[in-house]
Design a protein around this motif. Structure first.
Motif, PDB file in Angstrom:
ATOM      1  N   LEU A  44     -42.851 -53.526 -11.494  1.00  0.00           N
ATOM      2  CA  LEU A  44     -42.283 -53.226 -12.938  1.00  0.00           C
ATOM      3  C   LEU A  44     -43.026 -53.479 -14.071  1.00  0.00           C
ATOM      4  CD1 LEU A  44     -39.078 -53.020 -13.790  1.00  0.00           C
ATOM      5  CD2 LEU A  44     -38.905 -55.306 -13.960  1.00  0.00           C
TER       6      LEU A  44
ATOM      7  N   THR B 179     -45.789 -45.189 -25.753  1.00  0.00           N
ATOM      8  CA  THR B 179     -44.498 -44.827 -26.319  1.00  0.00           C
ATOM      9  C   THR B 179     -44.086 -45.036 -27.663  1.00  0.00           C
ATOM     10  OG1 THR B 179     -43.217 -46.056 -25.322  1.00  0.00           O
ATOM     11  CG2 THR B 179     -43.534 -44.002 -24.026  1.00  0.00           C
TER      12      THR B 179
ATOM     13  N   VAL C 202     -40.013 -43.028 -28.420  1.00  0.00           N
ATOM     14  CA  VAL C 202     -38.701 -43.494 -28.435  1.00  0.00           C
ATOM     15  C   VAL C 202     -38.168 -44.342 -29.486  1.00  0.00           C
ATOM     16  CG1 VAL C 202     -39.036 -43.601 -25.878  1.00  0.00           C
ATOM     17  CG2 VAL C 202     -39.602 -45.629 -27.265  1.00  0.00           C
TER      18      VAL C 202
ATOM     19  N   PHE D 296     -39.068 -52.145 -23.356  1.00  0.00           N
ATOM     20  CA  PHE D 296     -40.340 -51.815 -22.613  1.00  0.00           C
ATOM     21  C   PHE D 296     -40.982 -53.066 -22.539  1.00  0.00           C
ATOM     22  CE2 PHE D 296     -40.249 -47.198 -23.672  1.00  0.00           C
ATOM     23  CZ  PHE D 296     -38.887 -46.888 -22.673  1.00  0.00           C
TER      24      PHE D 296
ATOM     25  N   THR E  35     -45.759 -50.667 -14.201  1.00  0.00           N
ATOM     26  CA  THR E  35     -45.520 -49.327 -14.666  1.00  0.00           C
ATOM     27  C   THR E  35     -45.014 -49.546 -16.008  1.00  0.00           C
ATOM     28  OG1 THR E  35     -44.376 -49.130 -12.547  1.00  0.00           O
ATOM     29  CG2 THR E  35     -43.764 -47.416 -14.204  1.00  0.00           C
ATOM     30  N   PHE E  36     -44.392 -50.548 -16.721  1.00  0.00           N
ATOM     31  CA  PHE E  36     -43.970 -50.301 -18.033  1.00  0.00           C
ATOM     32  C   PHE E  36     -44.909 -50.887 -18.953  1.00  0.00           C
ATOM     33  CE2 PHE E  36     -40.010 -49.462 -15.936  1.00  0.00           C
ATOM     34  CZ  PHE E  36     -39.186 -48.778 -16.721  1.00  0.00           C
ATOM     35  N   ILE E  37     -46.249 -51.417 -18.797  1.00  0.00           N
ATOM     36  CA  ILE E  37     -47.060 -51.636 -19.485  1.00  0.00           C
ATOM     37  C   ILE E  37     -47.585 -50.480 -19.943  1.00  0.00           C
ATOM     38  CG2 ILE E  37     -48.700 -51.752 -18.021  1.00  0.00           C
ATOM     39  CD1 ILE E  37     -48.635 -54.252 -20.788  1.00  0.00           C
ATOM     40  N   GLY E  38     -47.955 -49.614 -19.184  1.00  0.00           N
ATOM     41  CA  GLY E  38     -48.398 -47.979 -19.378  1.00  0.00           C
ATOM     42  C   GLY E  38     -47.459 -47.317 -20.346  1.00  0.00           C
ATOM     43  N   VAL E  39     -46.022 -47.515 -19.945  1.00  0.00           N
ATOM     44  CA  VAL E  39     -45.169 -46.926 -20.818  1.00  0.00           C
ATOM     45  C   VAL E  39     -45.052 -47.527 -22.244  1.00  0.00           C
ATOM     46  CG1 VAL E  39     -42.503 -46.698 -21.175  1.00  0.00           C
ATOM     47  CG2 VAL E  39     -43.525 -46.473 -18.713  1.00  0.00           C
ATOM     48  N   TRP E  40     -45.214 -48.680 -22.180  1.00  0.00           N
ATOM     49  CA  TRP E  40     -45.039 -49.690 -23.601  1.00  0.00           C
ATOM     50  C   TRP E  40     -46.155 -49.060 -24.516  1.00  0.00           C
ATOM     51  CZ3 TRP E  40     -48.145 -53.269 -25.857  1.00  0.00           C
ATOM     52  CH2 TRP E  40     -47.717 -53.959 -27.110  1.00  0.00           C
ATOM     53  N   ILE E  41     -47.543 -48.930 -23.911  1.00  0.00           N
ATOM     54  CA  ILE E  41     -48.701 -48.583 -24.526  1.00  0.00           C
ATOM     55  C   ILE E  41     -48.654 -47.305 -25.017  1.00  0.00           C
ATOM     56  CG2 ILE E  41     -51.035 -47.982 -24.619  1.00  0.00           C
ATOM     57  CD1 ILE E  41     -51.199 -50.179 -22.201  1.00  0.00           C
TER      58      ILE E  41
ATOM     59  N   LEU F  14     -43.614 -38.726 -19.431  1.00  0.00           N
ATOM     60  CA  LEU F  14     -44.717 -38.918 -19.933  1.00  0.00           C
ATOM     61  C   LEU F  14     -45.855 -37.663 -19.461  1.00  0.00           C
ATOM     62  CD1 LEU F  14     -45.761 -42.605 -20.297  1.00  0.00           C
ATOM     63  CD2 LEU F  14     -44.927 -40.988 -21.939  1.00  0.00           C
TER      64      LEU F  14
ATOM     65  N   PRO G 129     -51.213 -43.941 -18.556  1.00  0.00           N
ATOM     66  CA  PRO G 129     -49.838 -44.442 -18.186  1.00  0.00           C
ATOM     67  C   PRO G 129     -49.807 -44.666 -16.800  1.00  0.00           C
ATOM     68  CG  PRO G 129     -49.764 -42.557 -19.600  1.00  0.00           C
ATOM     69  CD  PRO G 129     -51.148 -42.498 -19.015  1.00  0.00           C
TER      70      PRO G 129
ATOM     71  N   GLU H 271     -52.897 -45.981 -30.125  1.00  0.00           N
ATOM     72  CA  GLU H 271     -53.159 -46.931 -28.894  1.00  0.00           C
ATOM     73  C   GLU H 271     -53.838 -45.893 -27.713  1.00  0.00           C
ATOM     74  OE1 GLU H 271     -50.476 -47.640 -30.734  1.00  0.00           O
ATOM     75  OE2 GLU H 271     -51.137 -49.840 -30.921  1.00  0.00           O
TER      76      GLU H 271
ATOM     77  N   TYR I   9     -53.654 -40.726 -31.528  1.00  0.00           N
ATOM     78  CA  TYR I   9     -52.512 -41.703 -31.408  1.00  0.00           C
ATOM     79  C   TYR I   9     -53.293 -43.166 -31.341  1.00  0.00           C
ATOM     80  CZ  TYR I   9     -48.855 -44.462 -28.969  1.00  0.00           C
ATOM     81  OH  TYR I   9     -48.009 -45.474 -28.427  1.00  0.00           O
TER      82      TYR I   9
ATOM     83  N   GLY J 131     -49.653 -48.562 -11.975  1.00  0.00           N
ATOM     84  CA  GLY J 131     -48.416 -48.397 -11.288  1.00  0.00           C
ATOM     85  C   GLY J 131     -48.799 -47.741 -10.099  1.00  0.00           C
TER      86      GLY J 131
ATOM     87  N   TYR K 246     -37.791 -45.361 -11.328  1.00  0.00           N
ATOM     88  CA  TYR K 246     -38.375 -45.482 -12.441  1.00  0.00           C
ATOM     89  C   TYR K 246     -39.953 -44.975 -12.707  1.00  0.00           C
ATOM     90  CZ  TYR K 246     -40.079 -50.488 -11.261  1.00  0.00           C
ATOM     91  OH  TYR K 246     -40.675 -51.488 -10.691  1.00  0.00           O
TER      92      TYR K 246
END
Lengths: 433, 341
Positions: free
Chosen positions: A105, A116, A120, A128, A108-114, B326, B50, B339, B337, B54, B318
């Motif tokens: 969790l 997005t 969003v 996130f 995965t979501f650290i990448g999403v946070w960076i 992405l 990204p 970041e 961008y 993961g 997920y």
């Protein structure tokens, strides 16, 4: 040096280095999430910039926390294979659950946070970072349940020549583990609060972005103060639990040699383990140790001499680590308390602001000392009362471990220096306009 | 029964790890070959940005599941493969920090340093994982106490090295295809051309490896005993051929998926041949660590199974969402961008 000693050193290096980064991850993820939530709630751009600024520092720190964590999982197999065979039935499953429940969790979501910020809605984006923060802290919970089991093994039976799980519920509700978790994460939150306060201090002294840093500061100082106060309370409970479950560790923490009742606490004390006594012992508070350990000023506290010498932890290191940690803990309440009282006028408190900068390393020190108390104080056991560290080590050549230990020290020193340099560089740079 | 289920899960976890981290390890290795300038390099980093973290958790989980479900296998494997695993660890450490460190100091020398770290940190794990698994397939010199009678160089035998080369090639093709999928223009063309060039080499090595496997290991015994298992290598072969068909059509998503299936089923092929052994002993079959003498207690296996059955589908859901969400191409515009790596 033999394989045992080298492996112990290697584990100490790997753990203590890992723990230079984990606490800031645990605490700063929450603070960043709070800033971003405040942006969502108020629409104040300063809070968005705060989430980005502190988030950037969080990420620089996060990178090393993650990669050095893998080392720890590997080490149980590479250097402590007898341990892994003997208790893997319980310990291994806790690590595996940690990975599936939390680590995925978080990673995965650290990448999403960076990636997005502009993809969003602000609310979703804040979610996130909350997922990352919550996952990191759940991760800590499972790791500390695993460590708590090494400190106070429960829910197992000896079968087939190893410890086998019989009561999973007992393992995950182990009181020792729960207290250890609260104590450790509160420490991490104090550290993150002090980190933010220190960086704010640096900029406020220079009158740089005063409004921005005051807003960051207000959240951080409150956060630090709340957890510094809570730490004193749960630290006491944790100590009392140690007294119940690991009397030898408690005796070493206090350098308490003779079993007695109504034991005082000496404010000034220097252990002399060679002669099984304290060379200095002054300013007693009557009945205090009995009171703290067993909630009764006349209670009996077991002394080190009641344990065979081979089952005593190293006294000097355990004692000083504990003393210093406790002293620092009270200092944190004082510093955070002063900061909180002066928070509305903090930009004009030059002395305090300087103090915050110099205080940044102190929680790091306190957390490392805390681990020294927990792990050194548990010796000679790897699992308290169940397995000795000396019986847990792998079958390896001295040269293999000597090489890997050297590699760890060299590698980690370089990476650590770079990481702290980058942290300080980006902390000084301040937020983007 | 529970042991068998966990053996299958064990194989699945490793296979998914190879399939996912495979592309970023392969792409990291090809970084200097595929990029002509800083923009190219940043596109490559951001195409993995990204996802890589993961992906790597599948390794942690594969390791953790080995520890939990087969503690003896975990202890014997990690102790025995000490030097190889620590090398793998150091490689993954320097690779992991590359992403964060590289763009933090504006200097060509600094970036060059981390690009080099990326190449080494990607190539070594690909090679070592292949070497390690080929060695497991052919059997490790473990004695009756589970003690490994050898060193790092024991692993560098011909079959072990063949496994290493096979893994590297699988990952290189996989990584090139990922970049072809995630980029456009000249960079995409180079990535596609690279996959096209590497594919025949991969085919030759895969055929040789298969033949070598017949000679050097007893993996095929299970296949003769239970012919239905042939479906696994058959799918691997078909997927490998399909990869080439799709590469020729420049259908990059299909090609990448095909390559992913290849890696999955190559792993399944090996793991199915191992059953019921996790670590066969080359000294004496009786010394092998199997699902019987290596497993955790029934209660632990049961609890872990419940956790896995609930959590793994959630994780897959997920992570899949992230890949879809992405999944767009990384362009120069994306590099602006704030970041971005």
């Amino acid at each position: 040096m033999d394989v045992l000693m080298l492996s112990r050193l290697q584990f100490a290096v790997a753990t203590m280095f890992h723990f230079l980064f984990v606490p800031l991850t645990l605490g700063l993820s929450i603070l960043t999430a709070i800033y971003e939530t405040m942006y969502v709630k108020t629409g104040d751009e300063d809070y968005k910039r705060a989430a980005k600024f502190w988030g950037k520092l969080f990420l620089i720190n996060f990178a090393l926390g993650v990669v050095t964590g893998i080392t720890l999982e590997f080490q149980f197999g590479t250097n402590w294979s007898s341990y892994s065979k003997y208790v893997g039935d319980i310990f291994g499953s806790l690590l595996a659950i940690e990975a599936t429940l939390a680590f995925y969790l978080e990673s995965t979501f650290i990448g999403v946070w960076i990636f997005t910020w502009n993809k969003v809605k602000p609310k979703t984006h804040a979610l996130f970072i909350w997922l990352v923060a919550i996952a990191s802290n759940i991760s800590a919970l499972w790791i500390l349940i695993a460590n708590g089991w090494m400190q106070h093994p429960v829910g197992y039976t000896m079968r087939n020549g190893r410890a086998e799980l019989v009561d999973f519920w007992a393992v995950i509700t182990n009181k020792f583990a729960v207290l250890e978790f609260m104590h450790t994460v509160s420490g991490a939150y104090i550290l993150a609060g002090f980190f933010v306060m220190g960086v704010c201090g640096y900029h406020l002294l220079r009158k740089n972005e005063v409004q921005f840093f005051k807003k960051s500061f207000n959240v951080a100082v409150t956060f630090a103060l709340v957890f510094a106060l809570f730490e004193a309370f749960n630290g006491h409970l944790h100590g009392a639990e140690v007294a119940e479950t690991q009397p030898a560790k408690l005796a070493a923490m206090e350098s308490h040699w003779e079993t007695a009742s109504s034991v005082p606490m000496y404010l000034l004390q220097i252990p002399d383990p060679a002669n099984e006594r304290n060379s200095v012992q002054a300013i007693p508070i009557p009945g205090m140790l009995s009171m703290l350990a067993h909630h009764d000023p006349s209670a009996t506290v077991k002394g080190l001499k009641d344990f065979p010498a081979s089952e005593r932890p190293p006294v000097t290191l355990t004692f000083w680590s504990f003393r210093l940690m406790v002293g620092l803990g009270f200092l944190f309440i004082l510093i955070a308390g002063l900061g909180w009282l002066k928070r509305n006028d903090i930009e004009n408190q030059a002395g305090l602001l300087k103090l915050f900068i110099y205080a940044i390393p102190l929680p790091y020190l306190a957390l490392e000392l805390g681990w020294a108390v927990a792990e050194v104080g548990r010796q000679p056991w790897i699992v308290y009362g169940l397995m000795k560290t000396a019986d847990a080590v792998s079958i390896l050549d001295v040269s293999q471990v000597a090489i890997s230990l050297t590699a760890f020290v060299v590698f980690y020193s370089i990476l650590g220096l770079i990481d702290f340099y980058l942290l300080s560089k980006y902390a000084r740079k301040g937020p983007v306009h | 029964m529970l042991e068998t289920i966990w053996f299958i899960l064990w194989g699945v976890l490793w296979a998914v790890y190879f399939m996912l981290d495979g592309f970023d390890l392969g792409l990291g290795t090809l970084l200097p070959v595929l990029s002509k300038n800083e923009t190219d390099r940043r596109i490559i980093y951001n195409s993995m940005g990204p996802f890589w973290d993961g992906n790597e958790v599948w390794l942690i989980t594969a390791g953790g599941a080995t520890f939990a479900a087969f503690p003896v296998a975990y202890a014997v494997m990690f102790n025995g493969l000490y030097s190889a695993l620590l090398l793998l660890l150091f490689a993954l450490i320097i690779r992991g920090v590359c992403f964060e460190f590289r763009n933090k100091i504006d200097s060509d020398g600094w970036r060059g340093l981390w690009d080099a770290a990326m190449v080494i940190g990607s190539f070594l794990p690909a090679l070592l994982l292949g070497v390690a698994f080929a060695n497991i397939f052919e059997g490790l010199p473990i004695d009756q106490d589970g003690v490994f009678q050898g060193g790092l160089f024991t692993l560098l035998n011909p079959y072990g090295l063949a496994g290493g080369v096979l893994f590297v090639l699988l990952f290189l093709v996989h990584g090139s295809l990922w970049l072809a999928l995630k980029s456009e223009g000249a960079l995409q063309q180079r990535a596609g051309a690279m996959a096209k060039k590497l594919w025949p080499v991969l085919l030759v090595v895969a055929v040789l490896f298969l033949a070598f496997t017949l000679v050097a290991t007893d993996l095929f015994n299970n296949y003769f005993k239970m012919p239905v298992l042939w479906i696994l290598p058959l799918i691997a072969v078909l997927a490998l051929l399909g990869t080439f068909v799709f590469i020729r059509q420049a259908a990059w998503l299909k090609a990448w998926l095909s390559s992913a299936v290849t890696i999955l089923f190559v792993t399944f092929f090996g793991v199915a041949g191992l059953f019921p052994r996790l670590l066969p002993s080359s000294l004496n079959p009786a010394y092998s660590i199997t699902i019987q003498n290596g497993a955790a207690s029934q209660l632990t296996l049961k609890i872990m199974l419940v956790v896995a059955l609930i959590m793994v589908p959630i994780v897959i859901a997920y992570q899949l969402w992230v890949y879809l969400f992405l999944g767009n191409k990384v362009t120069e515009k994306d590099l602006a961008y704030e970041e971005a790596y």
